[in-house]
Design a protein around this motif. Structure first.
Motif, PDB file in Angstrom:
ATOM      1  N   ALA A 234       0.832  -1.198   0.000  1.00  0.00           N
ATOM      2  CA  ALA A 234       0.000   0.000   0.000  1.00  0.00           C
ATOM      3  C   ALA A 234       0.871   1.253   0.000  1.00  0.00           C
ATOM      4  O   ALA A 234       2.039   1.214   0.374  1.00  0.00           O
ATOM      5  CB  ALA A 234      -0.918   0.004   1.221  1.00  0.00           C
ATOM      6  N   TRP A 235       0.254   2.370  -0.410  1.00  0.00           N
ATOM      7  CA  TRP A 235       0.949   3.657  -0.366  1.00  0.00           C
ATOM      8  C   TRP A 235       1.278   4.009   1.078  1.00  0.00           C
ATOM      9  O   TRP A 235       0.589   3.601   2.015  1.00  0.00           O
ATOM     10  CB  TRP A 235       0.057   4.752  -0.960  1.00  0.00           C
ATOM     11  CG  TRP A 235       0.156   4.901  -2.449  1.00  0.00           C
ATOM     12  CD1 TRP A 235       0.190   3.905  -3.375  1.00  0.00           C
ATOM     13  CD2 TRP A 235       0.206   6.127  -3.176  1.00  0.00           C
ATOM     14  NE1 TRP A 235       0.259   4.433  -4.631  1.00  0.00           N
ATOM     15  CE2 TRP A 235       0.260   5.791  -4.551  1.00  0.00           C
ATOM     16  CE3 TRP A 235       0.195   7.461  -2.809  1.00  0.00           C
ATOM     17  CZ2 TRP A 235       0.318   6.762  -5.549  1.00  0.00           C
ATOM     18  CZ3 TRP A 235       0.247   8.434  -3.815  1.00  0.00           C
ATOM     19  CH2 TRP A 235       0.315   8.081  -5.161  1.00  0.00           C
ATOM     20  N   SER A 236       2.326   4.829   1.240  1.00  0.00           N
ATOM     21  CA  SER A 236       2.687   5.324   2.571  1.00  0.00           C
ATOM     22  C   SER A 236       1.484   6.001   3.223  1.00  0.00           C
ATOM     23  O   SER A 236       0.716   6.698   2.561  1.00  0.00           O
ATOM     24  CB  SER A 236       3.842   6.320   2.476  1.00  0.00           C
ATOM     25  OG  SER A 236       5.027   5.674   2.086  1.00  0.00           O
ATOM     26  N   GLN A 237       1.340   5.775   4.527  1.00  0.00           N
ATOM     27  CA  GLN A 237       0.297   6.329   5.383  1.00  0.00           C
ATOM     28  C   GLN A 237      -1.010   5.547   5.354  1.00  0.00           C
ATOM     29  O   GLN A 237      -1.957   5.902   6.053  1.00  0.00           O
ATOM     30  CB  GLN A 237       0.039   7.819   5.095  1.00  0.00           C
ATOM     31  CG  GLN A 237       1.248   8.692   5.365  1.00  0.00           C
ATOM     32  CD  GLN A 237       1.017  10.163   5.092  1.00  0.00           C
ATOM     33  OE1 GLN A 237       1.935  10.877   4.751  1.00  0.00           O
ATOM     34  NE2 GLN A 237      -0.200  10.622   5.251  1.00  0.00           N
ATOM     35  N   GLY A 238      -1.081   4.463   4.575  1.00  0.00           N
ATOM     36  CA  GLY A 238      -2.284   3.649   4.586  1.00  0.00           C
ATOM     37  C   GLY A 238      -2.358   2.791   5.836  1.00  0.00           C
ATOM     38  O   GLY A 238      -1.413   2.092   6.181  1.00  0.00           O
ATOM     39  N   ALA A 239      -3.485   2.840   6.552  1.00  0.00           N
ATOM     40  CA  ALA A 239      -3.644   2.075   7.793  1.00  0.00           C
ATOM     41  C   ALA A 239      -5.107   1.723   7.991  1.00  0.00           C
ATOM     42  O   ALA A 239      -5.998   2.243   7.311  1.00  0.00           O
ATOM     43  CB  ALA A 239      -3.124   2.871   8.987  1.00  0.00           C
ATOM     44  N   LEU A 240      -5.352   0.825   8.956  1.00  0.00           N
ATOM     45  CA  LEU A 240      -6.715   0.417   9.285  1.00  0.00           C
ATOM     46  C   LEU A 240      -6.921   0.412  10.788  1.00  0.00           C
ATOM     47  O   LEU A 240      -6.009   0.080  11.551  1.00  0.00           O
ATOM     48  CB  LEU A 240      -7.009  -0.997   8.763  1.00  0.00           C
ATOM     49  CG  LEU A 240      -6.865  -1.227   7.268  1.00  0.00           C
ATOM     50  CD1 LEU A 240      -5.551  -1.958   6.972  1.00  0.00           C
ATOM     51  CD2 LEU A 240      -8.031  -2.042   6.711  1.00  0.00           C
ATOM     52  N   LEU A 241      -8.127   0.773  11.196  1.00  0.00           N
ATOM     53  CA  LEU A 241      -8.588   0.601  12.567  1.00  0.00           C
ATOM     54  C   LEU A 241      -9.820  -0.279  12.500  1.00  0.00           C
ATOM     55  O   LEU A 241     -10.804   0.061  11.829  1.00  0.00           O
ATOM     56  CB  LEU A 241      -8.912   1.949  13.214  1.00  0.00           C
ATOM     57  CG  LEU A 241      -9.539   1.911  14.605  1.00  0.00           C
ATOM     58  CD1 LEU A 241      -8.676   1.149  15.600  1.00  0.00           C
ATOM     59  CD2 LEU A 241      -9.814   3.330  15.113  1.00  0.00           C
TER      60      LEU A 241
END
Length: 488
Positions: A234-241
């Motif tokens: 994934a691109w930088s800064q992609g995250a999940l909560l």
């Protein structure tokens, strides 16, 4: 014909990714003339190809009114992939997701039980939420000086001593891949009637192959933070909560989660970051067993080759169960070879191979599912040659300042963060209340935090990091000649 932008054909399973491809088609053939942000309007004659792929969520992947519902669809798919009822995709990395999770807990003034080796983003989330941290220190492995598990007994004792606690926060796996008893920690939290939140930023692939541990949500955790950009494509800064809420028998209020998430989220999320996270989730669901299995094999190959170098060790499970490590994490220990990690880092950087982390005794090269046998073999050969070039007398491993310094709290972090402060010499700061956050980076784990007493031990540990060639982050004066303390 295969679309080179979607070589594995995930677009039908990833609504944000599909929307990104459709927008890209329109920008390429000229059928789109957007009158929305971003200001570059997809022209490449202003600042060049730097803007290639940049598409906003609103006015790009979807209408400004979100009429297409593509984000909601993608987030529902993410929640389902991890087996819970609530999920959000972040463009602010695990930093944003951690802070959103902390904001969903308790009320200002309440205690929260937290592992001291959590990332600084969690501590700043505690500042935002006005909570009082009760630190639980992970065990430190005597042989390596690295953190091992967060003791379940210590978490239970902290919960018993602080009946006002609103939750438990731990990182698993740790920055160096060591694992805790998540089921035991979840039982301890739930017996006290509070949720367990796990920062799993470094292991988004857990649960998607039988060769790696189940993810924390499958092991009793109430919320999981993970970075798509750290270990997935994934691109930088992609995250999940992701969370199990009161709607399905969990302990977290979905409305508080929504408010916490939106409180610190941008109103202009980058569509490409979201689309790449969506595509990475689809990849895990369809091909995770294959890709994560191959990753584990690559790391096992690297561990075997590196452990054969005289004096070099790699972090791995111990047969007696005293240490458990993520099988897809590569951590190399250098003390037995007498080589200095910063010298090896410089060698590898000169050969075009930057590392995730290096200190005197430990280096952490990130191997991901984007690597192959050739890239890993190149790393091993270069690392082996560098160890021989810098080999010296064996030495004892010195635990990093991030792992060994004991915190001494004087007031809660929020009070100190907003207090009137003054800048004093480091010597005069000893015994005063710290007003700033100071950490070696990587790993970004605080050694001094707002509200804690500045001690000689903490300053000496931080100075040792500087002397060894490490970086001190977040401090107003990274040379540590001065420190910001609460005035008066």
């Amino acid at each position: 014909m295969t679309d080179s932008r979607d070589p594995r054909g995930y677009r039908t399973e990833a609504p944000l990714f599909d929307a990104w491809l459709r927008f890209s088609d329109g920008a390429r053939d000229g059928s789109l003339t957007p009158f929305t942000i971003p200001g570059h309007k997809h022209r490449h004659d202003l600042v060049g190809d730097l803007v290639r792929g940049d598409v906003p969520l609103l006015g790009g992947l979807d209408t400004m009114k979100s009429a297409g519902g593509v984000l909601a669809d993608a987030e529902a798919r993410a929640a389902a992939a991890w087996g819970v009822d609530w999920g959000r995709l972040s463009v602010g990395g695990s930093t944003h997701a951690n802070q959103a999770a902390v904001l969903a807990l308790g009320r200002p003034g309440q205690s929260v039980i937290a592992s001291r080796t959590l990332h600084r983003s969690v501590l700043l989330g505690i500042v935002l939420a006005g909570l009082r941290p009760v630190w639980v220190r992970p065990d430190i492995d005597a042989a390596t000086g690295l953190p091992s598990q967060v003791p379940v007994g210590a978490a239970r004792a902290a919960l018993a001593a602080h009946p006002d606690a609103c939750g438990v926060l731990v990182g698993d796996p740790s920055y160096v891949g060591t694992l805790s008893d998540i089921e035991g920690l979840a039982d301890a939290a739930h017996d006290a009637g509070v949720p367990l939140i796990v920062d799993a930023a470094w292991a988004a692939y857990f649960g998607f192959s039988p060769l790696v541990p189940a993810h924390a949500l499958a092991r009793g955790t109430d919320a999981l933070v993970t970075s798509a950009h750290k270990s997935l494509p994934a691109w930088s800064q992609g995250a999940l909560l992701l969370a199990r809420t009161t709607r399905t028998g969990g302990l977290l209020d979905p409305d508080r989660l929504e408010r916490g998430f939106e409180a610190s989220h941008t109103t202009s999320p980058a569509g490409a970051v979201l689309a790449s996270t969506d595509a990475s989730r689809a990849l895990l669901q369809r091909d995770g067993a294959e890709l994560v299995g191959r990753l584990v094999g690559l790391v096992a190959f690297a561990r075997e080759r590196l452990a054969a170098i005289d004096g070099v060790e790699v972090l791995a499970d111990r047969p007696d169960g005293s240490l458990r490590v993520d099988p897809a994490k590569l951590v190399v220990l250098l003390a037995g070879a007498g080589a200095h990690g910063h010298a090896i880092e410089a060698d590898l950087l000169a050969q075009g191979m930057p590392l995730e982390m290096a200190d005197r005794d430990v280096i952490v090269p990130i191997v991901s599912m984007a690597d192959d046998e050739a890239s890993v073999a190149r790393l091993i050969d270069a690392l082996a040659a560098s160890v021989e070039r810098h080999r010296g007398a064996p030495r004892r491993i010195a635990a990093s300042a991030a792992w060994r310094v004991e915190a001494e709290s004087a007031t809660d972090p929020r009070t100190a963060f907003f207090a009137v402060h003054e800048t004093v010499s480091a010597g005069d700061a000893v015994g005063r209340v710290c007003a700033e956050l100071i950490a070696p980076y990587p790993p970004g784990v605080p050694v001094l935090a707002p509200g804690e007493i500045v001690t000689t031990a903490a300053l000496d540990a931080l100075r040792a990091t500087l002397t060894d060639g490490g970086r001190i982050a977040y401090a107003a004066d990274p040379s540590l000649a001065t420190v910001q303390v609460v005035a008066g």
